[in-house]
Write a protein that holds these residues in place. Structure first.
Motif, PDB file in Angstrom:
ATOM      1  N   PHE A 153      41.942  57.393  25.803  1.00  0.00           N
ATOM      2  CA  PHE A 153      41.537  56.128  25.378  1.00  0.00           C
ATOM      3  C   PHE A 153      42.919  55.255  25.513  1.00  0.00           C
ATOM      4  O   PHE A 153      43.933  55.876  24.792  1.00  0.00           O
ATOM      5  CB  PHE A 153      40.889  56.141  23.928  1.00  0.00           C
ATOM      6  CG  PHE A 153      40.974  54.857  23.380  1.00  0.00           C
ATOM      7  CD1 PHE A 153      39.909  53.953  23.948  1.00  0.00           C
ATOM      8  CD2 PHE A 153      41.389  54.596  22.140  1.00  0.00           C
ATOM      9  CE1 PHE A 153      39.950  52.556  23.184  1.00  0.00           C
ATOM     10  CE2 PHE A 153      41.632  53.199  21.583  1.00  0.00           C
ATOM     11  CZ  PHE A 153      40.699  52.368  21.986  1.00  0.00           C
ATOM     12  N   GLY A 154      43.030  54.020  26.033  1.00  0.00           N
ATOM     13  CA  GLY A 154      44.355  53.573  26.157  1.00  0.00           C
ATOM     14  C   GLY A 154      44.083  52.187  26.665  1.00  0.00           C
ATOM     15  O   GLY A 154      43.101  51.682  26.808  1.00  0.00           O
ATOM     16  N   VAL A 155      45.217  51.426  26.924  1.00  0.00           N
ATOM     17  CA  VAL A 155      45.261  50.163  27.619  1.00  0.00           C
ATOM     18  C   VAL A 155      46.084  50.092  28.860  1.00  0.00           C
ATOM     19  O   VAL A 155      47.130  51.132  28.998  1.00  0.00           O
ATOM     20  CB  VAL A 155      45.862  49.074  26.679  1.00  0.00           C
ATOM     21  CG1 VAL A 155      44.863  48.969  25.187  1.00  0.00           C
ATOM     22  CG2 VAL A 155      47.201  49.425  26.067  1.00  0.00           C
ATOM     23  N   GLU A 156      45.585  49.308  29.808  1.00  0.00           N
ATOM     24  CA  GLU A 156      46.467  49.276  30.902  1.00  0.00           C
ATOM     25  C   GLU A 156      46.573  47.588  31.391  1.00  0.00           C
ATOM     26  O   GLU A 156      45.794  47.024  31.058  1.00  0.00           O
ATOM     27  CB  GLU A 156      45.537  50.096  32.203  1.00  0.00           C
ATOM     28  CG  GLU A 156      45.661  51.431  32.118  1.00  0.00           C
ATOM     29  CD  GLU A 156      44.992  52.072  33.207  1.00  0.00           C
ATOM     30  OE1 GLU A 156      45.001  53.296  33.422  1.00  0.00           O
ATOM     31  OE2 GLU A 156      44.243  51.302  34.060  1.00  0.00           O
ATOM     32  N   ILE A 157      47.827  47.494  32.020  1.00  0.00           N
ATOM     33  CA  ILE A 157      48.189  46.074  32.603  1.00  0.00           C
ATOM     34  C   ILE A 157      48.235  45.927  34.001  1.00  0.00           C
ATOM     35  O   ILE A 157      49.383  46.460  34.167  1.00  0.00           O
ATOM     36  CB  ILE A 157      49.370  45.386  31.821  1.00  0.00           C
ATOM     37  CG1 ILE A 157      49.057  45.475  30.162  1.00  0.00           C
ATOM     38  CG2 ILE A 157      49.534  44.283  32.429  1.00  0.00           C
ATOM     39  CD1 ILE A 157      50.175  44.957  29.347  1.00  0.00           C
ATOM     40  N   PRO A 158      47.321  45.677  34.515  1.00  0.00           N
ATOM     41  CA  PRO A 158      47.632  45.593  35.970  1.00  0.00           C
ATOM     42  C   PRO A 158      48.275  44.135  36.617  1.00  0.00           C
ATOM     43  O   PRO A 158      48.168  43.199  35.891  1.00  0.00           O
ATOM     44  CB  PRO A 158      46.288  45.614  36.713  1.00  0.00           C
ATOM     45  CG  PRO A 158      45.233  44.875  35.642  1.00  0.00           C
ATOM     46  CD  PRO A 158      45.953  45.148  34.476  1.00  0.00           C
ATOM     47  N   LEU A 159      48.914  44.043  37.663  1.00  0.00           N
ATOM     48  CA  LEU A 159      49.266  42.863  38.371  1.00  0.00           C
ATOM     49  C   LEU A 159      49.021  42.907  39.813  1.00  0.00           C
ATOM     50  O   LEU A 159      49.535  43.734  40.612  1.00  0.00           O
ATOM     51  CB  LEU A 159      50.991  42.542  38.181  1.00  0.00           C
ATOM     52  CG  LEU A 159      51.489  41.211  38.956  1.00  0.00           C
ATOM     53  CD1 LEU A 159      50.768  40.188  38.353  1.00  0.00           C
ATOM     54  CD2 LEU A 159      52.841  41.332  38.755  1.00  0.00           C
ATOM     55  N   TYR A 160      48.070  42.108  40.354  1.00  0.00           N
ATOM     56  CA  TYR A 160      47.659  42.077  41.613  1.00  0.00           C
ATOM     57  C   TYR A 160      48.062  40.955  42.345  1.00  0.00           C
ATOM     58  O   TYR A 160      47.999  39.798  41.754  1.00  0.00           O
ATOM     59  CB  TYR A 160      46.096  42.362  41.749  1.00  0.00           C
ATOM     60  CG  TYR A 160      45.518  43.371  40.984  1.00  0.00           C
ATOM     61  CD1 TYR A 160      45.671  44.647  41.585  1.00  0.00           C
ATOM     62  CD2 TYR A 160      44.558  43.356  40.073  1.00  0.00           C
ATOM     63  CE1 TYR A 160      44.949  45.805  41.270  1.00  0.00           C
ATOM     64  CE2 TYR A 160      43.898  44.593  39.510  1.00  0.00           C
ATOM     65  CZ  TYR A 160      43.970  45.688  40.088  1.00  0.00           C
ATOM     66  OH  TYR A 160      43.588  46.853  39.679  1.00  0.00           O
ATOM     67  N   GLY A 161      48.463  40.817  43.596  1.00  0.00           N
ATOM     68  CA  GLY A 161      48.633  40.051  44.582  1.00  0.00           C
ATOM     69  C   GLY A 161      47.296  39.836  45.401  1.00  0.00           C
ATOM     70  O   GLY A 161      46.866  40.970  46.082  1.00  0.00           O
ATOM     71  N   ILE A 162      46.496  38.958  45.545  1.00  0.00           N
ATOM     72  CA  ILE A 162      45.245  38.842  46.127  1.00  0.00           C
ATOM     73  C   ILE A 162      45.206  37.746  47.173  1.00  0.00           C
ATOM     74  O   ILE A 162      45.618  36.533  47.135  1.00  0.00           O
ATOM     75  CB  ILE A 162      44.181  38.294  44.878  1.00  0.00           C
ATOM     76  CG1 ILE A 162      43.893  39.578  43.848  1.00  0.00           C
ATOM     77  CG2 ILE A 162      42.838  37.696  45.251  1.00  0.00           C
ATOM     78  CD1 ILE A 162      43.285  39.023  42.757  1.00  0.00           C
ATOM     79  N   VAL A 163      44.537  38.245  48.268  1.00  0.00           N
ATOM     80  CA  VAL A 163      44.221  37.389  49.405  1.00  0.00           C
ATOM     81  C   VAL A 163      42.521  37.269  49.351  1.00  0.00           C
ATOM     82  O   VAL A 163      42.111  38.047  49.177  1.00  0.00           O
ATOM     83  CB  VAL A 163      44.471  38.242  50.665  1.00  0.00           C
ATOM     84  CG1 VAL A 163      44.111  37.275  51.871  1.00  0.00           C
ATOM     85  CG2 VAL A 163      46.005  38.554  50.859  1.00  0.00           C
ATOM     86  N   GLN A 164      42.400  36.015  49.519  1.00  0.00           N
ATOM     87  CA  GLN A 164      40.978  35.655  49.195  1.00  0.00           C
ATOM     88  C   GLN A 164      40.554  34.315  50.245  1.00  0.00           C
ATOM     89  O   GLN A 164      41.325  33.851  50.840  1.00  0.00           O
ATOM     90  CB  GLN A 164      40.769  34.861  47.699  1.00  0.00           C
ATOM     91  CG  GLN A 164      41.664  33.796  47.446  1.00  0.00           C
ATOM     92  CD  GLN A 164      41.777  33.497  46.073  1.00  0.00           C
ATOM     93  OE1 GLN A 164      41.082  33.804  45.368  1.00  0.00           O
ATOM     94  NE2 GLN A 164      42.495  32.246  45.646  1.00  0.00           N
ATOM     95  N   GLY A 165      39.110  34.349  50.492  1.00  0.00           N
ATOM     96  CA  GLY A 165      38.594  33.434  51.308  1.00  0.00           C
ATOM     97  C   GLY A 165      37.161  33.253  51.263  1.00  0.00           C
ATOM     98  O   GLY A 165      36.541  34.237  50.748  1.00  0.00           O
ATOM     99  N   GLU A 166      36.723  32.072  51.784  1.00  0.00           N
ATOM    100  CA  GLU A 166      35.231  31.762  51.612  1.00  0.00           C
ATOM    101  C   GLU A 166      34.357  32.555  52.613  1.00  0.00           C
ATOM    102  O   GLU A 166      34.747  33.148  53.876  1.00  0.00           O
ATOM    103  CB  GLU A 166      34.920  30.344  52.321  1.00  0.00           C
ATOM    104  CG  GLU A 166      35.780  29.318  51.497  1.00  0.00           C
ATOM    105  CD  GLU A 166      35.388  29.062  49.928  1.00  0.00           C
ATOM    106  OE1 GLU A 166      34.214  29.497  49.632  1.00  0.00           O
ATOM    107  OE2 GLU A 166      36.063  28.719  49.121  1.00  0.00           O
ATOM    108  N   LEU A 167      33.317  33.165  51.785  1.00  0.00           N
ATOM    109  CA  LEU A 167      32.264  34.240  52.735  1.00  0.00           C
ATOM    110  C   LEU A 167      30.829  33.680  52.114  1.00  0.00           C
ATOM    111  O   LEU A 167      30.748  34.152  51.022  1.00  0.00           O
ATOM    112  CB  LEU A 167      32.754  35.543  52.425  1.00  0.00           C
ATOM    113  CG  LEU A 167      31.982  36.802  53.271  1.00  0.00           C
ATOM    114  CD1 LEU A 167      32.166  36.530  54.680  1.00  0.00           C
ATOM    115  CD2 LEU A 167      32.325  38.097  52.746  1.00  0.00           C
ATOM    116  N   GLY A 168      29.988  33.230  53.099  1.00  0.00           N
ATOM    117  CA  GLY A 168      28.802  32.783  52.804  1.00  0.00           C
ATOM    118  C   GLY A 168      29.083  31.756  51.746  1.00  0.00           C
ATOM    119  O   GLY A 168      29.439  30.894  51.823  1.00  0.00           O
TER     120      GLY A 168
END
Length: 206
Positions: free
Chosen positions: A101-116
């Motif tokens: 049991f614990g905690v995590e801190i992520p950091l994401y660089g995200i590529v995104q785009g319209e789909l439907g």
């Protein structure tokens, strides 16, 4: 190394929050998420006599996303996790349930785009974690044991991860993520124990 990774992750998360609040013309969104996960440990060295089998767990948390542009964003937050796995001896197949049991801190660089009618996204980046409890056969492995007078496991974790998902509308999202731990959590010399897991979940964005 652990302190440097932890400092960078916290600083990056704080930067996302502060920059978003100051730059009101850039979209900033917050959200809550929950999911189920499968996790185990990659074992090496003296630990190769054991096998770590995946079991189900879960996580809840919050996140903040800052859209740098229509097609790129930064996302961070905090996840509270509960992981389970089985540690089995290869020689006699005796096994103990392993709970953490614990905690995590992520950091994401995200590529995104319209789909439907919604938006698809794909991201990757580092994470850092801190273990609150890790128990095997009822023994907390983060505390000093009677044999060596030292903890069996390290609390601090770090690694890399990825996320993929789809925003159905302005609020609801489904996502799947994967993490590959780089920190050796086993304190004894000669053995190694590194995190490994995947999850799937839903999120609600504001």
């Amino acid at each position: 190394m652990k302190k440097n990774v932890l400092t960078i992750a916290f600083a990056a998360s704080a930067l996302i929050f502060s920059t978003g609040l100051l730059a009101q013309d850039k979209p900033l969104s917050f959200g809550f998420k929950a999911g189920t996960n499968l996790s185990n440990y990659r074992l090496g060295g003296d630990m190769k006599g054991f096998k770590s089998k995946m079991s189900f767990g879960g996580s809840v948390g919050g996140f903040v996303k800052y859209d740098v542009s229509p097609n790129f964003a930064l996302q961070s937050g905090i996840d509270v996790y509960y992981n389970t796995s089985k540690l089995e001896a290869k020689a006699d197949q005796a096994s103990d349930k392993f709970k953490s049991f614990g905690v995590e801190i992520p950091l994401y660089g995200i590529v995104q785009g319209e789909l439907g009618s919604g938006k698809a996204f794909l991201g990757a980046g580092p994470y850092v974690g801190y273990g609150i409890s890790a128990k095997s056969d009822g023994v907390n492995l983060f505390k000093k044991n009677g044999g060596t007078g030292k903890p069996t496991m390290n609390r601090f974790d770090y690694g890399v991860g990825g996320i993929i998902g789809y925003d159905f509308d302005k609020n609801w999202q489904i996502n799947a993520s994967y993490k590959f731990g780089l920190a050796d959590l086993h304190k004894a010399k000669g053995g190694s124990m590194k995190n490994h897991g995947a999850s799937i979940g839903i999120a609600y964005r504001f």
